[in-house]
Design an enzyme around this catalytic site. Structure first.
Site, mmCIF file in Angstrom:
data_model
loop_
_atom_site.group_PDB
_atom_site.id
_atom_site.type_symbol
_atom_site.label_atom_id
_atom_site.label_comp_id
_atom_site.label_asym_id
_atom_site.label_seq_id
_atom_site.Cartn_x
_atom_site.Cartn_y
_atom_site.Cartn_z
ATOM 1 N N ASP A 167 0.964 -1.221 -0.083
ATOM 2 C CA ASP A 167 -0.016 -0.223 0.029
ATOM 3 C C ASP A 167 0.963 1.247 -0.040
ATOM 4 O OD1 ASP A 167 -2.515 -1.603 0.479
ATOM 5 O OD2 ASP A 167 -1.369 -1.808 2.231
ATOM 6 N N HIS A 195 -4.781 -3.481 6.305
ATOM 7 C CA HIS A 195 -4.421 -3.666 4.769
ATOM 8 C C HIS A 195 -5.797 -4.113 4.343
ATOM 9 C CE1 HIS A 195 -2.605 -4.934 1.207
ATOM 10 N NE2 HIS A 195 -3.386 -6.165 1.434
HETATM 11 N N1 LIG Z 1 -0.566 -8.218 2.310
HETATM 12 C C1 LIG Z 1 -0.642 -7.851 0.973
HETATM 13 O O1 LIG Z 1 -0.112 -6.630 0.645
HETATM 14 C C2 LIG Z 1 -0.827 -9.090 -0.065
HETATM 15 C C3 LIG Z 1 -0.562 -8.552 -1.171
HETATM 16 C C4 LIG Z 1 -0.918 -9.599 -2.209
HETATM 17 C C5 LIG Z 1 -1.584 -10.952 -1.762
HETATM 18 N N2 LIG Z 1 -1.712 -10.958 -0.283
HETATM 19 C C6 LIG Z 1 -2.254 -12.228 0.105
HETATM 20 O O2 LIG Z 1 -1.487 -13.343 0.025
HETATM 21 C C7 LIG Z 1 -1.730 -14.538 0.070
HETATM 22 C C8 LIG Z 1 -1.108 -15.634 -1.135
HETATM 23 O O3 LIG Z 1 -1.552 -15.083 -2.420
HETATM 24 P P1 LIG Z 1 -1.023 -15.773 -3.750
HETATM 25 O O4 LIG Z 1 -1.318 -14.894 -4.726
HETATM 26 O O5 LIG Z 1 0.281 -16.191 -3.694
HETATM 27 O O6 LIG Z 1 -2.158 -17.098 -3.593
HETATM 28 P P2 LIG Z 1 -1.894 -18.662 -4.147
HETATM 29 O O7 LIG Z 1 -3.122 -19.397 -4.221
HETATM 30 O O8 LIG Z 1 -1.294 -18.433 -5.686
HETATM 31 O O9 LIG Z 1 -0.900 -19.327 -3.223
HETATM 32 C C9 LIG Z 1 -1.058 -19.634 -1.974
HETATM 33 C C10 LIG Z 1 -0.341 -20.822 -1.670
HETATM 34 O O10 LIG Z 1 -0.637 -20.970 -0.133
HETATM 35 C C11 LIG Z 1 -0.444 -22.525 -0.099
HETATM 36 N N3 LIG Z 1 -0.977 -22.707 1.396
HETATM 37 C C12 LIG Z 1 -2.365 -22.832 1.539
HETATM 38 N N4 LIG Z 1 -2.422 -23.184 2.702
HETATM 39 C C13 LIG Z 1 -1.185 -23.467 3.198
HETATM 40 C C14 LIG Z 1 -0.647 -23.643 4.527
HETATM 41 N N5 LIG Z 1 -1.444 -24.090 5.675
HETATM 42 N N6 LIG Z 1 0.706 -23.905 4.765
HETATM 43 C C15 LIG Z 1 1.296 -23.438 3.644
HETATM 44 N N7 LIG Z 1 1.168 -22.966 2.582
HETATM 45 C C16 LIG Z 1 -0.274 -23.008 2.321
HETATM 46 C C17 LIG Z 1 -1.245 -22.883 -1.341
HETATM 47 O O11 LIG Z 1 -1.137 -24.499 -1.622
HETATM 48 C C18 LIG Z 1 -0.755 -22.022 -2.503
HETATM 49 O O12 LIG Z 1 0.585 -22.803 -3.068
HETATM 50 C C19 LIG Z 1 -3.300 -14.417 -0.267
HETATM 51 O O13 LIG Z 1 -4.063 -14.520 1.066
HETATM 52 C C20 LIG Z 1 -3.366 -12.914 -0.756
HETATM 53 O O14 LIG Z 1 -4.636 -12.450 -0.784
HETATM 54 C C21 LIG Z 1 -1.551 -10.153 0.598
HETATM 55 O O1 LIG Z 2 -6.105 -7.013 -2.586
HETATM 56 C C1 LIG Z 2 -6.092 -8.273 -2.355
HETATM 57 O O2 LIG Z 2 -6.838 -9.159 -2.013
HETATM 58 C C2 LIG Z 2 -4.628 -9.064 -2.521
HETATM 59 C C3 LIG Z 2 -3.600 -8.047 -1.676
HETATM 60 O O3 LIG Z 2 -4.042 -7.846 -0.503
HETATM 61 C C4 LIG Z 2 -3.449 -6.732 -2.578
HETATM 62 O O4 LIG Z 2 -3.467 -5.562 -2.018
HETATM 63 O O5 LIG Z 2 -3.061 -6.567 -3.838
#
Ligand SMILES: NC(=O)c1ccc[n+]([C@@H]2O[C@H](COP(=O)([O-])OP(=O)(O)OC[C@H]3O[C@@H](n4cnc5c(N)ncnc54)[C@H](O)[C@@H]3O)[C@@H](O)[C@H]2O)c1
Ligand SMILES: O=C(O)C[C@H](O)C(=O)O
Length: 332
Positions: A167, A195
């Site tokens: 962000d 967030h």
């Molecule tokens: N804070 C932020 O700014 C931000 C930004 C982008 C995404 N995210 C979040 O990050 C997370 C991951 O996103 P992504 O695009 O990589 O998702 P994705 O679905 O591509 O990958 C998630 C992975 O986590 C694994 N997983 C699920 N449960 C698990 C566990 N208990 N232990 C270990 N691994 C596990 C899944 O098998 C998968 O491979 C999501 O919750 C998304 O919303 C946060």
């Molecule tokens: O917005 C989402 O769900 C993914 C991530 O937290 C983001 O900010 O891009």
């Protein structure tokens, strides 16, 4: 090249990444292994945690990591057992969790993802190294970090953080484009709160060319364009890509941990509140922080105008509601 007898050999830092086979994992691991997380002279040992069904995919990523012959990468382990993954970990990036789909808010993921973070917090508590630093990326990141932290009573609470650096970077980029300045001209950007769509990107403390940013943009743009664009950027990315942000999220995770370890004068991170700025103690909320000596510290003494106060309070209220919701679910 072999090190000479006089060169100290650095012990590899163990970095555990959960969700290693996911989108963010794929964008993150190569950058960690290349030295961008901890610095060009720090060897790393990667520990990849996945669910059993995704272990094979993580093994494929590990094969690719091998094929890069990164000089700093001293080893890779892959497991579906948190107790193994966090054993001796110095840095833990908790990415593994379901991303939201179009039309959802991040808080809607609490039911699906909250249960992941208690056992991982406990495994960190029982097995991680004394200097463990935890960054939670998986959404809803602030409250997942709270769940992990509450399940790790022996680890200092300050070691649990959640990511609002994406962000922060989005806010820098939007403001730089508006004022037609390089992002490096902007100082003291701050994201407050959760967030989520209630987050407050603050231009009243940000400065461009030494002058308050809020005074260099019109109020309508600040309220009607800047704040919602930053706060809803994640949803806009999902809408455009059909998948949630990955490379930019990985980049922000690298920035967060890099600055935590190496120090910074000013950034945004969600850290455990000590009551600063009226944020109830214990909530994991985004603040302006500096880092020194491997510790984040909330920047103190900022005056909060009434507009900002209202925005911060709204986001913090949401965090308090999420805390209550996970209490009700028995997760903390
Ligand atoms: N804070 C932020 O700014 C931000 C930004 C982008 C995404 N995210 C979040 O990050 C997370 C991951 O996103 P992504 O695009 O990589 O998702 P994705 O679905 O591509 O990958 C998630 C992975 O986590 C694994 N997983 C699920 N449960 C698990 C566990 N208990 N232990 C270990 N691994 C596990 C899944 O098998 C998968 O491979 C999501 O919750 C998304 O919303 C946060
Ligand atoms: O917005 C989402 O769900 C993914 C991530 O937290 C983001 O900010 O891009």
């Amino acid at each position: 090249m072999a090190s000479s007898a006089t060169e100290p050999v650095k012990v590899p830092v163990k970095v555990t990444v959960t969700g290693a086979a996911g989108q963010i994992g794929y964008a993150l691991l190569f950058r960690i292994a290349s030295g961008q997380l901890l610095g060009a002279d720090t060897p790393v040992k990667l520990s990849l945690l996945e669910i059993p069904a995704a272990v094979k995919a993580a093994e494929g990523t590990a094969m690719e990591l091998d094929d890069c012959a990164f000089p700093l990468l001293s080893g890779i382990e892959i497991t579906d057992d948190p107790n193994v993954a966090f054993d001796g970990a110095n840095v833990a990036l908790l990415v593994g969790a379901m991303p939201r789909k179009a039309g959802m808010e991040r808080g809607d993921l609490l039911g699906a993802n909250g249960g992941i973070f208690g056992p991982q917090g406990k495994a960190i508590n029982d097995h991680a190294a004394d200097d463990i630093k935890v960054l939670v990326v998986g959404n809803p990141a602030n409250t997942n970090a709270l769940i992990a932290q509450q399940n790790a009573p022996d680890v200092p609470a300050e070691r649990f953080t959640a990511m609002t650096r994406l962000d922060h970077n989005r806010a820098l980029s939007q403001l730089a484009a508006k004022l037609q300045v390089p992002v490096t001209e902007i100082k003291h950007m701050t994201i407050w709160g959760n967030h989520s769509a209630t987050q407050y990107p603050d231009l009243f403390h940000a400065e461009v060319g030494g002058k308050v940013a809020a005074e260099q943009v019109d109020g309508d743009w600040l309220r009607e364009t800047f704040i919602p664009t930053v706060a809803k950027r994640g949803a806009a990315i999902i809408e455009a890509r059909g998948a949630s942000s990955a490379a930019s999220a990985a980049n922000a995770a690298i920035d967060h941990v890099h600055d935590w370890v190496n120090g910074t004068e000013w950034t945004s991170a969600a850290v455990v509140s000590d009551g600063s700025y009226g944020v109830p103690e214990g909530l994991i909320s985004s603040f302006p922080v500096r880092a020194a000596g491997g510790r984040f510290e909330i920047i103190q003494g900022l005056e909060i105008d009434p507009f900002s106060r209202e925005r911060i309070d709204a986001s913090v209220r949401e965090l308090a509601e999420e805390r209550q919701a996970v209490k009700d679910l028995g997760l903390i």
